[in-house]
Design a protein around this motif. Sequence first.
Motif, PDB file in Angstrom:
ATOM      1  N   LYS A 182       0.557   7.141  24.251  1.00 20.96           N
ATOM      2  CA  LYS A 182       0.006   6.650  22.992  1.00 20.96           C
ATOM      3  C   LYS A 182      -1.060   7.600  22.468  1.00 20.96           C
ATOM      4  CE  LYS A 182       0.963   1.819  23.881  1.00 20.96           C
ATOM      5  NZ  LYS A 182       0.423   0.496  24.045  1.00 20.96           N
ATOM      6  N   ALA A 183      -1.306   7.491  21.190  1.00 20.42           N
ATOM      7  CA  ALA A 183      -2.321   8.312  20.545  1.00 20.42           C
ATOM      8  C   ALA A 183      -3.722   7.886  20.975  1.00 20.42           C
ATOM      9  CB  ALA A 183      -2.197   8.183  19.036  1.00 20.42           C
ATOM     10  N   ILE A 187      -7.387   7.360  19.602  1.00 20.68           N
ATOM     11  CA  ILE A 187      -7.970   7.100  18.289  1.00 20.68           C
ATOM     12  C   ILE A 187      -9.477   6.962  18.431  1.00 20.68           C
ATOM     13  CG2 ILE A 187      -8.002   5.504  16.340  1.00 20.68           C
ATOM     14  CD1 ILE A 187      -5.105   4.760  17.183  1.00 20.68           C
ATOM     15  N   VAL A 227      -7.040  10.881  14.999  1.00 24.50           N
ATOM     16  CA  VAL A 227      -5.891  10.443  15.790  1.00 24.50           C
ATOM     17  C   VAL A 227      -5.346  11.672  16.507  1.00 24.50           C
ATOM     18  CG1 VAL A 227      -3.629   9.326  15.755  1.00 24.50           C
ATOM     19  CG2 VAL A 227      -5.384   8.666  14.069  1.00 24.50           C
ATOM     20  N   TYR A 273      -2.593  13.139  19.246  1.00 20.58           N
ATOM     21  CA  TYR A 273      -1.329  12.912  19.938  1.00 20.58           C
ATOM     22  C   TYR A 273      -1.093  14.018  20.949  1.00 20.58           C
ATOM     23  CZ  TYR A 273       0.045   9.760  16.123  1.00 20.58           C
ATOM     24  OH  TYR A 273       0.128   8.740  15.212  1.00 20.58           O
ATOM     25  N   SER A 307       2.416   6.355  17.994  1.00 23.29           N
ATOM     26  CA  SER A 307       1.656   5.133  17.724  1.00 23.29           C
ATOM     27  C   SER A 307       2.688   4.068  17.395  1.00 23.29           C
ATOM     28  CB  SER A 307       0.734   5.305  16.503  1.00 23.29           C
ATOM     29  OG  SER A 307      -0.247   6.265  16.738  1.00 23.29           O
ATOM     30  N   GLU A 326       4.078   9.651  14.705  1.00 23.54           N
ATOM     31  CA  GLU A 326       4.258  10.302  16.004  1.00 23.54           C
ATOM     32  C   GLU A 326       4.127  11.812  15.878  1.00 23.54           C
ATOM     33  OE1 GLU A 326       8.162   8.913  16.949  1.00 23.54           O
ATOM     34  OE2 GLU A 326       9.162  10.402  15.705  1.00 23.54           O
ATOM     35  N   THR A 366      -6.420  -1.344  12.651  1.00 23.40           N
ATOM     36  CA  THR A 366      -4.969  -1.298  12.835  1.00 23.40           C
ATOM     37  C   THR A 366      -4.501  -2.579  13.532  1.00 23.40           C
ATOM     38  OG1 THR A 366      -5.083   1.099  13.082  1.00 23.40           O
ATOM     39  CG2 THR A 366      -3.089   0.044  13.860  1.00 23.40           C
ATOM     40  N   ASP A 371      -1.052  -3.699  15.348  1.00 27.19           N
ATOM     41  CA  ASP A 371       0.272  -3.249  15.801  1.00 27.19           C
ATOM     42  C   ASP A 371       1.326  -4.310  15.512  1.00 27.19           C
ATOM     43  OD1 ASP A 371      -0.933  -0.980  16.759  1.00 27.19           O
ATOM     44  OD2 ASP A 371      -0.851  -1.573  18.866  1.00 27.19           O
TER      45      ASP A 371
END
Length: 138
Positions: free
Chosen positions: A28-29, A31, A52, A54, A60, A110, A134, A136
């Motif tokens: 996962k990213a 953040i 963010v 990656y 994400s 992504e 955010t 999800d």
Amino acid sequence: MLRKIISSSALAVALAAGAQAYAASGGKAKISVVYDQKLPNVPGKSMRAVLVEYGPGGTSPGHTHPDSAFIYATVLDGAIRSQVNDGPVKTYKAGESFSEFPGDHHSVSENASKTKPARLLAVFVLNTDEKELTTDDK
């Protein structure tokens, strides 16, 4: 020659450590809120910036942002694949930007590369009382 071997070894150790940290995150990213400021001329509104990061192949989950949020995102390094609402999946490279409007659904976010990291900066203008940036998908 010895310096070259030591440099190569140090690089290998750093890459291995990065790969372990990325694997521990589940791909996962990462953040991080890097800026948070109330807008003095717009009562009840703030500007927040989120970095963010990656790892190679990082993603994400699909998500939405607060209904009050307008977002402007710029890719800093690498390339990011993104899809907002029912639009096309696009790949944005370093220096390119996109935006999200209140109520948009960000279904794809992504790293476009399986071998190199990528970073983006997302700047939000939103209600000051928003706590979660955010949500999800379920």
